[in-house]
Design a protein around this motif. Structure first.
Motif: not given
Ligand code: ADP
Ligand code: MG
Length: 478
Positions: A210, A157, A200
């Motif tokens: 954050g 998401s 965050s």
């Molecule tokens: P990864 O696959 O390395 O975990 P992604 O960029 O694909 O990283 O993000 C994974 C999830 O984290 C997504 O659902 C995204 O919406 C959520 N996300 C990314 N940055 C934040 C943030 N600062 N705070 C909360 N959720 C976040």
């Protein structure tokens, strides 16, 4: 905690309900003896080649069209390289740059009538890993590779949720959707549906996000809510004490109700993703997509609207009935028998039946009272054979397996007394036996009527028709 805004994005792993694995013919059935369902392909033995399961692709597309997403006409499998004992190949086949399902969205309902749109970034296909078992051997860990190669749809998401409650509503919505689409059985205990929460916090008004922590090991909606709330509090306290949140993976411990650090968070480039040379790109035509779209079943949102329009249900009840596919199927099956009785039917399903199921810890799909039995019960209330109160007794007896509605009414002699002559006799007896109360009623104490109704109902062992009792009593007392 005031002045802080919570930001949450979820990654949901749904095991797809194919019979065989995503790249091999081994069975995906849950619960087999360890290591009996992992074949040479799942183990990545030298010289084997993966063959893509067409059904897994179809299921991913089904999900994509259901959330109005862009379906990529060309999607590519990539190797995600890391070492772990339950990943014998040393890499997981996943998708990276070109996932099968692109941007989409889903609407969640919060309180009565309130909606929010949540963006879905992507959904990609990948294989599940095996399982490490730490609690069966005193000094060692076991490895069960049965799960290796089970198809997963990872649904990512946007960071669009602003509270634990919203995150739970979103996760429930996706859960309901994959079950409607029949692409995942949704069993959270068995790990068929798993949520990771990225959490965050930031000060209200900040436009930068954050630093997030990723929470793993959450196997129920209740724990999802608790884990997020704990984590939000932890981060705010940390920052207010002058500290800094570090990007990391944290494990939720439901016994202690806390999260704790597991490892620092990898970046994508740590995995050295590259296109898997053993697999061709997946080509999907507009025609493939159109034919899958045409076969979509009625989805929860559409069902809910239809229940509101056709049966005048409240938004709340329509949501309750439609969000669980099995509940909706139950309702619709019962309705076939007694289409004009939708209102009492809804009340019984969401009231007594839900209560009894809850108490027994049963799913509605295995309820001892079938839709036909419930609709017969309601029919017997409607045609005045029994009162609503007696119906509760009959319900209980049916639950215990005593037979059909009519058989129970007959065997227990529960038929309602609607013969006004018989009711009058009962009333006359009660009036004669309670002269004092009659005086009170005649002196204007209306409340005494309740006493008389109670007496008559008791004398009839609950079988007198209450509306008739009321009317005749009033008459006689005056
Ligand atoms: P990864 O696959 O390395 O975990 P992604 O960029 O694909 O990283 O993000 C994974 C999830 O984290 C997504 O659902 C995204 O919406 C959520 N996300 C990314 N940055 C934040 C943030 N600062 N705070 C909360 N959720 C976040
Ligand atoms: Mg992640």
């Amino acid at each position: 905690m005031s002045g802080w805004e919570t930001v949450i994005g979820l990654e949901i792993h749904a095991q797809l309900a194919t019979r065989s694995k995503i790249f091999s013919g081994a069975s995906t059935a849950y619960g087999a003896e360890p290591n009996t369902q992992a074949c040479a392909v799942d183990l990545g033995l030298p010289g084997v080649l993966p063959v893509l399961n067409h059904e897994a692709v179809n299921m991913a597309i089904r999900f994509g069209v259901a959330i109005d997403a862009e379906i990529d006409h060309r999607s590519v499998f990539a190797r995600k390289n890391y070492f772990y004992p339950d990943l014998p190949k040393g890499y997981q086949i996943s998708q990276f740059e070109l996932p099968i399902v692109g941007k989409g969205h889903i609407s969640i309902s919060l309180t009565e009538g309130e909606h929010r749109e949540i963006g879905i970034t992507r959904a990609h296909l990948e294989e599940d890993a095996g399982k490490s078992i730490h609690d069966q051997f005193p000094e060692q860990s076991g490895i069960d590779l049965n799960r290796a190669g089970t198809p997963l749809l990872e649904i990512v998401s946007e960071p669009d949720m602003r509270s634990a409650r919203e995150a739970v509503a979103y996760a429930r919505k996706i859960h309901s959707l994959v079950r409607y689409l029949e692409i995942c059985d949704g069993n959270m205990q068995e790990g068929s549906f798993r949520c990771d929460a990225n959490v965050s916090v930031r000060r209200f008004g900040d436009d930068q996000l954050g630093t997030r922590a990723e929470l793993k090991n959450i196997n129920s909606f209740r724990f999802l809510e608790r884990a997020i709330n704990f984590e939000v509090e932890r981060q705010i306290e940390l920052i207010e004490d002058g500290g800094r949140v570090v990007q990391e993976t944290r494990l939720y411990d439901s016994q202690r109700d806390e999260t704790r650090s597991m490892r620092s968070k990898e970046e994508a480039n740590d995995y050295r993703y590259f296109p898997d040379p053993d697999l061709l790109p997946v080509q999907i035509s507009d025609q493939d997509i159109a034919s899958i779209r045409a076969q979509l079943p009625e989805l929860p949102e559409q069902k809910k609207q239809r229940y509101i329009d056709d049966f005048g249900l409240s938004n709340y009840n329509a949501e309750l009935l439609s969000s669980n596919r099995d509940t909706a199927l139950y309702f619709e099956a019962a309705l076939v028998e007694s289409p004009q009785l939708s209102t009492p039917l809804v009340n019984w399903i969401l009231g007594d039946l839900a209560g009894a199921l809850n108490k027994a810890g049963l799913e509605i799909s295995v309820a001892p009272i079938t839709p036909i039995m419930l609709s017969q019960l309601i029919t017997r209330i409607d045609d005045n054979t029994i009162s609503g109160k007696i119906a509760k007794q009959v319900f209980e007896a049916m639950w215990q397996g005593e037979g059909s509605v009519d058989a129970i009414i007959e065997a227990r002699g529960l038929k309602q007394i609607t013969d006004s002559g018989a009711i009058e006799t009962l009333i006359d007896d009660v009036i004669t036996a309670n002269p004092e109360q009659v005086e009170q009623f005649r002196a204007g104490k209306e409340k005494v009527l309740g006493f008389f109704v109670g007496q008559v109902m008791q004398q009839s062992r609950g079988k007198a028709n209450p509306a008739q009792v009321n009317a005749i009593l009033r008459d006689k007392l005056k």
